[in-house]
Design an enzyme around this catalytic site. Structure first.
Site, mmCIF file in Angstrom:
data_model
loop_
_atom_site.group_PDB
_atom_site.id
_atom_site.type_symbol
_atom_site.label_atom_id
_atom_site.label_comp_id
_atom_site.label_asym_id
_atom_site.label_seq_id
_atom_site.Cartn_x
_atom_site.Cartn_y
_atom_site.Cartn_z
ATOM 1 N N ARG A 1 64.199 18.844 1.958
ATOM 2 C CA ARG A 1 64.793 18.088 2.930
ATOM 3 C C ARG A 1 63.296 18.046 3.726
ATOM 4 O O ARG A 1 62.906 18.996 4.004
ATOM 5 C CB ARG A 1 66.030 18.667 3.771
ATOM 6 C CG ARG A 1 66.274 17.883 5.002
ATOM 7 C CD ARG A 1 66.840 16.450 4.826
ATOM 8 N NE ARG A 1 67.191 15.896 5.845
ATOM 9 C CZ ARG A 1 66.671 15.190 6.836
ATOM 10 N NH1 ARG A 1 65.533 14.890 6.906
ATOM 11 N NH2 ARG A 1 67.529 14.663 7.841
ATOM 12 N N GLU B 1 70.520 6.468 6.528
ATOM 13 C CA GLU B 1 71.430 6.755 5.470
ATOM 14 C C GLU B 1 71.527 5.652 4.476
ATOM 15 O O GLU B 1 71.197 4.315 4.728
ATOM 16 C CB GLU B 1 72.885 7.272 6.400
ATOM 17 C CG GLU B 1 72.752 8.358 7.113
ATOM 18 C CD GLU B 1 72.436 9.544 6.550
ATOM 19 O OE1 GLU B 1 72.857 9.644 5.149
ATOM 20 O OE2 GLU B 1 72.108 10.609 6.949
ATOM 21 N N ARG C 1 69.018 24.250 1.772
ATOM 22 C CA ARG C 1 67.843 23.361 1.131
ATOM 23 C C ARG C 1 66.705 23.795 2.025
ATOM 24 O O ARG C 1 66.596 24.101 3.258
ATOM 25 C CB ARG C 1 68.166 21.875 1.492
ATOM 26 C CG ARG C 1 69.314 21.134 0.726
ATOM 27 C CD ARG C 1 69.523 19.719 1.286
ATOM 28 N NE ARG C 1 70.159 19.827 2.660
ATOM 29 C CZ ARG C 1 70.592 18.520 3.315
ATOM 30 N NH1 ARG C 1 70.770 17.578 2.424
ATOM 31 N NH2 ARG C 1 70.898 18.747 4.482
#
Length: 250
Positions: free
Chosen positions: A90, A98, A132
């Site tokens: 990330r 998004e 992540r």
């Protein structure tokens, strides 16, 4: 009584061993390798590749090289490390629109053009709440986050990276030039959009199911952005993995 040596044949007055019988080495006894030793030897040769596939755990402060094998969206990628094993990355200090937002698809497309199938250098800043690696990604000498922000296809994530002054500068330039998402009159930051559309009572986005996604990582990203809970029913067995039947699933 004459004692006949085992495996011997008589030639005249003397005995000699047959050609198909090996003498016993009393100093260094030889024979078929025991099964347990053979198994241990096989494990020894197999172990390096097994460990390389698992790889060492990723920790803050680490840097490593790898190949980008999947681009989920504008700020999330899967990187296969050169030492083995894949890591979900990330981007640090960056929040791309998004998928359901304006310029979300454009951001994903740009990220794929920059790093899809490319060798990158990853510098891990921290481990996020979903496991992540939050990291900087460098490709061909350029900072991916800076490239996306400069193109007007991602926001500087000030809340999590308040000291990234270069990102702030690039965002001002993109806004002043009305590049990308800044061509909109009132662009909505992705974190605000997620707040508006998350939770069981969401009304500002249509209901989704697994057929709306091309890959499992894409569905997983959408699923995680709407937690806590599973308002779209993407995790049928409640194991934390959305749409596991899609390509790229666990």
């Amino acid at each position: 009584m004459e004692v006949i040596p085992f495996g011997a044949e008589r030639f005249g007055a003397s005995w000699t061993l047959r050609g198909d019988v090996q003498p016993i080495d009393t100093q260094n006894r030889r024979g078929p390798m025991p099964v347990c030793y053979l198994f241990a030897a096989l494990l020894l040769f197999a172990a390096p590749s097994t460990f390389a596939q698992q790889g060492a755990p990723v920790e803050p402060g680490q840097t490593f090289s790898g190949l980008v094998v999947d681009v989920t969206d504008g700020d999330t990628f899967d990187v296969r490390r050169s030492i083995g094993g894949a890591v979900t990355i990330r981007l640090h200090g960056v929040d791309a629109p998004e998928s359901a937002q304006s310029y979300g698809t454009a951001a994903t497309r740009a990220a794929r053009q920059y790093v899809g199938g490319e060798s990158v250098r990853v510098a891990v800043e921290e481990i996020g709440r979903y496991g992540r690696a939050v990291a900087r990604v460098e490709v061909q000498g350029g900072d991916l986050g800076a490239l996306l922000i400069g193109d007007g296809l991602a926001w500087w994530y000030r809340e999590y990276a308040p000291n990234e002054t270069e990102y702030a500068r690039l965002q001002r330039q993109a806004r002043n030039a009305q590049r990308g998402l800044w061509s909109q009159r009132n662009p909505v930051p992705p974190w605000t959009w997620r707040d508006r559309t998350s939770g069981p009572g969401e009304t500002s986005t249509r209901d989704r199911d697994c057929s709306d996604f091309d890959t499992q990582p894409e569905a997983q990203r959408f699923f995680e952005s709407r937690q806590p809970g599973d308002p779209h029913g993407l995790d049928g067995n409640n194991d934390g993995e959305a749409c596991e039947s899609l390509p790229g699933g666990p």
